[in-house]
Design a protein around this motif. Sequence first.
Motif, PDB file in Angstrom:
ATOM      1  N   TRP A 101       6.265 -79.469  27.168  1.00 44.93           N
ATOM      2  CA  TRP A 101       5.694 -78.200  27.642  1.00 44.93           C
ATOM      3  C   TRP A 101       5.412 -78.242  29.150  1.00 44.93           C
ATOM      4  CZ3 TRP A 101       6.136 -73.543  26.417  1.00 44.93           C
ATOM      5  CH2 TRP A 101       5.237 -72.558  26.820  1.00 44.93           C
ATOM      6  N   ARG A 102       4.925 -79.368  29.646  1.00 40.19           N
ATOM      7  CA  ARG A 102       4.673 -79.504  31.083  1.00 40.19           C
ATOM      8  C   ARG A 102       5.972 -79.374  31.873  1.00 40.19           C
ATOM      9  NH1 ARG A 102       5.084 -83.936  33.988  1.00 40.19           N
ATOM     10  NH2 ARG A 102       4.793 -85.325  32.205  1.00 40.19           N
ATOM     11  N   HIS A 103       7.020 -80.058  31.420  1.00 42.45           N
ATOM     12  CA  HIS A 103       8.306 -79.967  32.115  1.00 42.45           C
ATOM     13  C   HIS A 103       8.864 -78.549  32.039  1.00 42.45           C
ATOM     14  CE1 HIS A 103       9.063 -84.056  33.495  1.00 42.45           C
ATOM     15  NE2 HIS A 103       8.453 -84.466  32.389  1.00 42.45           N
ATOM     16  N   TRP A 104       8.675 -77.888  30.915  1.00 44.00           N
ATOM     17  CA  TRP A 104       9.148 -76.514  30.759  1.00 44.00           C
ATOM     18  C   TRP A 104       8.440 -75.613  31.776  1.00 44.00           C
ATOM     19  CZ3 TRP A 104      10.010 -74.342  25.168  1.00 44.00           C
ATOM     20  CH2 TRP A 104      10.724 -73.143  25.226  1.00 44.00           C
ATOM     21  N   ASN A 105       7.137 -75.684  31.840  1.00 46.02           N
ATOM     22  CA  ASN A 105       6.367 -74.813  32.730  1.00 46.02           C
ATOM     23  C   ASN A 105       6.557 -75.125  34.202  1.00 46.02           C
ATOM     24  OD1 ASN A 105       4.983 -72.960  30.985  1.00 46.02           O
ATOM     25  ND2 ASN A 105       3.912 -74.738  30.183  1.00 46.02           N
ATOM     26  N   GLU A 106       6.770 -76.389  34.512  1.00 45.44           N
ATOM     27  CA  GLU A 106       6.944 -76.782  35.911  1.00 45.44           C
ATOM     28  C   GLU A 106       8.405 -76.763  36.354  1.00 45.44           C
ATOM     29  OE1 GLU A 106       4.976 -80.576  36.259  1.00 45.44           O
ATOM     30  OE2 GLU A 106       3.007 -79.703  35.795  1.00 45.44           O
ATOM     31  N   ALA A 107       9.313 -76.416  35.423  1.00 47.39           N
ATOM     32  CA  ALA A 107      10.752 -76.399  35.709  1.00 47.39           C
ATOM     33  C   ALA A 107      11.211 -77.734  36.285  1.00 47.39           C
ATOM     34  CB  ALA A 107      11.121 -75.234  36.622  1.00 47.39           C
ATOM     35  N   THR A 108      10.729 -78.815  35.657  1.00 47.83           N
ATOM     36  CA  THR A 108      11.125 -80.161  36.062  1.00 47.83           C
ATOM     37  C   THR A 108      11.883 -80.822  34.919  1.00 47.83           C
ATOM     38  OG1 THR A 108       8.977 -81.018  35.327  1.00 47.83           O
ATOM     39  CG2 THR A 108       9.199 -80.436  37.670  1.00 47.83           C
ATOM     40  N   ARG A 109      12.476 -81.967  35.203  1.00 47.45           N
ATOM     41  CA  ARG A 109      13.291 -82.669  34.223  1.00 47.45           C
ATOM     42  C   ARG A 109      12.788 -84.093  34.047  1.00 47.45           C
ATOM     43  NH1 ARG A 109      14.991 -78.080  33.463  1.00 47.45           N
ATOM     44  NH2 ARG A 109      16.765 -77.194  34.522  1.00 47.45           N
ATOM     45  N   MET A 110      13.106 -84.658  32.915  1.00 48.17           N
ATOM     46  CA  MET A 110      12.794 -86.060  32.630  1.00 48.17           C
ATOM     47  C   MET A 110      14.061 -86.729  32.118  1.00 48.17           C
ATOM     48  SD  MET A 110      10.598 -85.610  29.133  1.00 48.17           S
ATOM     49  CE  MET A 110      10.815 -84.062  28.266  1.00 48.17           C
ATOM     50  N   ASP A 111      14.108 -88.056  32.199  1.00 47.51           N
ATOM     51  CA  ASP A 111      15.246 -88.783  31.641  1.00 47.51           C
ATOM     52  C   ASP A 111      15.161 -88.816  30.121  1.00 47.51           C
ATOM     53  OD1 ASP A 111      16.488 -89.344  34.093  1.00 47.51           O
ATOM     54  OD2 ASP A 111      15.190 -91.074  34.399  1.00 47.51           O
ATOM     55  N   ALA A 112      13.953 -89.047  29.613  1.00 51.00           N
ATOM     56  CA  ALA A 112      13.711 -89.122  28.171  1.00 51.00           C
ATOM     57  C   ALA A 112      12.209 -89.020  27.952  1.00 51.00           C
ATOM     58  CB  ALA A 112      14.219 -90.451  27.607  1.00 51.00           C
ATOM     59  N   LEU A 113      11.824 -88.722  26.729  1.00 51.94           N
ATOM     60  CA  LEU A 113      10.412 -88.794  26.387  1.00 51.94           C
ATOM     61  C   LEU A 113       9.964 -90.250  26.481  1.00 51.94           C
ATOM     62  CD1 LEU A 113      10.257 -86.332  23.377  1.00 51.94           C
ATOM     63  CD2 LEU A 113       8.885 -86.171  25.461  1.00 51.94           C
ATOM     64  N   PRO A 114       8.711 -90.503  26.838  1.00 49.68           N
ATOM     65  CA  PRO A 114       8.227 -91.890  26.879  1.00 49.68           C
ATOM     66  C   PRO A 114       8.441 -92.574  25.526  1.00 49.68           C
ATOM     67  CG  PRO A 114       6.637 -90.396  27.869  1.00 49.68           C
ATOM     68  CD  PRO A 114       7.694 -89.534  27.240  1.00 49.68           C
ATOM     69  N   ALA A 115       8.731 -93.856  25.556  1.00 50.36           N
ATOM     70  CA  ALA A 115       9.068 -94.603  24.339  1.00 50.36           C
ATOM     71  C   ALA A 115       7.990 -94.504  23.272  1.00 50.36           C
ATOM     72  CB  ALA A 115       9.335 -96.074  24.681  1.00 50.36           C
ATOM     73  N   ASP A 116       6.712 -94.431  23.676  1.00 51.68           N
ATOM     74  CA  ASP A 116       5.632 -94.405  22.687  1.00 51.68           C
ATOM     75  C   ASP A 116       5.449 -93.051  22.003  1.00 51.68           C
ATOM     76  OD1 ASP A 116       4.625 -93.154  24.958  1.00 51.68           O
ATOM     77  OD2 ASP A 116       2.660 -94.123  24.829  1.00 51.68           O
ATOM     78  N   CYS A 117       6.193 -92.041  22.454  1.00 56.04           N
ATOM     79  CA  CYS A 117       6.129 -90.732  21.785  1.00 56.04           C
ATOM     80  C   CYS A 117       7.515 -90.118  21.607  1.00 56.04           C
ATOM     81  CB  CYS A 117       5.185 -89.788  22.523  1.00 56.04           C
ATOM     82  SG  CYS A 117       5.727 -89.292  24.167  1.00 56.04           S
ATOM     83  N   ARG A 118       8.523 -90.952  21.602  1.00 54.30           N
ATOM     84  CA  ARG A 118       9.904 -90.501  21.422  1.00 54.30           C
ATOM     85  C   ARG A 118      10.215 -90.430  19.929  1.00 54.30           C
ATOM     86  NH1 ARG A 118      13.507 -94.214  24.524  1.00 54.30           N
ATOM     87  NH2 ARG A 118      12.264 -93.301  26.203  1.00 54.30           N
ATOM     88  N   PRO A 119      10.686 -89.285  19.436  1.00 54.41           N
ATOM     89  CA  PRO A 119      10.979 -89.178  18.006  1.00 54.41           C
ATOM     90  C   PRO A 119      12.173 -90.043  17.610  1.00 54.41           C
ATOM     91  CG  PRO A 119      11.792 -87.241  19.159  1.00 54.41           C
ATOM     92  CD  PRO A 119      11.021 -88.058  20.166  1.00 54.41           C
ATOM     93  N   ALA A 120      12.061 -90.656  16.439  1.00 46.04           N
ATOM     94  CA  ALA A 120      13.135 -91.519  15.938  1.00 46.04           C
ATOM     95  C   ALA A 120      14.056 -90.780  14.981  1.00 46.04           C
ATOM     96  CB  ALA A 120      12.530 -92.735  15.238  1.00 46.04           C
ATOM     97  N   ASN A 121      13.630 -89.615  14.511  1.00 47.62           N
ATOM     98  CA  ASN A 121      14.436 -88.879  13.522  1.00 47.62           C
ATOM     99  C   ASN A 121      14.119 -87.385  13.619  1.00 47.62           C
ATOM    100  OD1 ASN A 121      12.024 -88.370  11.921  1.00 47.62           O
ATOM    101  ND2 ASN A 121      12.165 -90.514  11.298  1.00 47.62           N
ATOM    102  N   ARG A 122      14.837 -86.608  12.841  1.00 47.37           N
ATOM    103  CA  ARG A 122      14.673 -85.156  12.867  1.00 47.37           C
ATOM    104  C   ARG A 122      13.282 -84.723  12.418  1.00 47.37           C
ATOM    105  NH1 ARG A 122      19.397 -81.600  12.751  1.00 47.37           N
ATOM    106  NH2 ARG A 122      21.171 -82.787  13.532  1.00 47.37           N
ATOM    107  N   ALA A 123      12.722 -85.361  11.409  1.00 50.06           N
ATOM    108  CA  ALA A 123      11.401 -84.966  10.904  1.00 50.06           C
ATOM    109  C   ALA A 123      10.344 -85.110  12.004  1.00 50.06           C
ATOM    110  CB  ALA A 123      11.028 -85.788   9.671  1.00 50.06           C
ATOM    111  N   GLU A 124      10.351 -86.226  12.714  1.00 50.62           N
ATOM    112  CA  GLU A 124       9.409 -86.414  13.818  1.00 50.62           C
ATOM    113  C   GLU A 124       9.654 -85.389  14.923  1.00 50.62           C
ATOM    114  OE1 GLU A 124       8.740 -91.232  13.234  1.00 50.62           O
ATOM    115  OE2 GLU A 124       9.832 -90.528  15.009  1.00 50.62           O
ATOM    116  N   ALA A 125      10.918 -85.115  15.200  1.00 51.06           N
ATOM    117  CA  ALA A 125      11.268 -84.163  16.254  1.00 51.06           C
ATOM    118  C   ALA A 125      10.792 -82.753  15.919  1.00 51.06           C
ATOM    119  CB  ALA A 125      12.779 -84.178  16.486  1.00 51.06           C
ATOM    120  N   TYR A 126      10.965 -82.340  14.664  1.00 51.06           N
ATOM    121  CA  TYR A 126      10.498 -81.000  14.280  1.00 51.06           C
ATOM    122  C   TYR A 126       8.973 -80.932  14.267  1.00 51.06           C
ATOM    123  CZ  TYR A 126      15.186 -79.258  13.451  1.00 51.06           C
ATOM    124  OH  TYR A 126      16.490 -78.842  13.617  1.00 51.06           O
ATOM    125  N   ALA A 127       8.285 -82.037  14.012  1.00 50.65           N
ATOM    126  CA  ALA A 127       6.820 -82.059  14.114  1.00 50.65           C
ATOM    127  C   ALA A 127       6.404 -81.834  15.574  1.00 50.65           C
ATOM    128  CB  ALA A 127       6.267 -83.376  13.580  1.00 50.65           C
TER     129      ALA A 127
END
Length: 180
Positions: free
Chosen positions: A14-40
């Motif tokens: 949400w921060r990147h969306w609002n600030e119109a900035t980009r990231m390489d990836a979500l931080p490893a400690d909050c990166r989804p491993a599967n679709r269920a986590e991603a949809y959450a």
Amino acid sequence: MNQNAIQTAAQTVWRHWNEATRMDALPADCRPANRAEAYAIQAELERISGQSRRGWKIAATSIAGQNHIGVDGPLAGRLLSKRVLTGGATVSLDGNLMRVAEAEFTFQFGKSLPKRAQAYSMDEVLAAVESLHCAIEVPDSRYHDFVRVGAPQLIADNACASWYLLGEPVSADWRSLNLA
């Protein structure tokens, strides 16, 4: 993935969306491993946006599209109420990484199709549709290289949802046409 990680991921997107900035990836400690986590994460993104869900978009509906972004099937994303525009609105592509506009068919349902074990038939789904609208989707991603991050991160990124320009209901007899 615990609730704190889901919240952190959603806040990051949400921060990147609002600030119109980009990231390489979500931080490893909050990166989804599967679709269920991603949809959450996506559901939490909707919640923290303070916007209602106006509808759904489906990304990567073709094999070519799936191959292009390296996913194994279509991805659903939420259309947030303040990102759905009507009445001939225009959207600038300034700052938009993807720089595309996609012609879309939008189906507005007149009745709900509750979750059930048996898949709905095409006829059942079409019977639930109230109207057809032509639309233009202007997708975007919060990742520098959305082609390489994989399905779970793309889903967490709301399936690259950004702007959606919704037209008036189609008055022609669209049910007699092959929309495919």
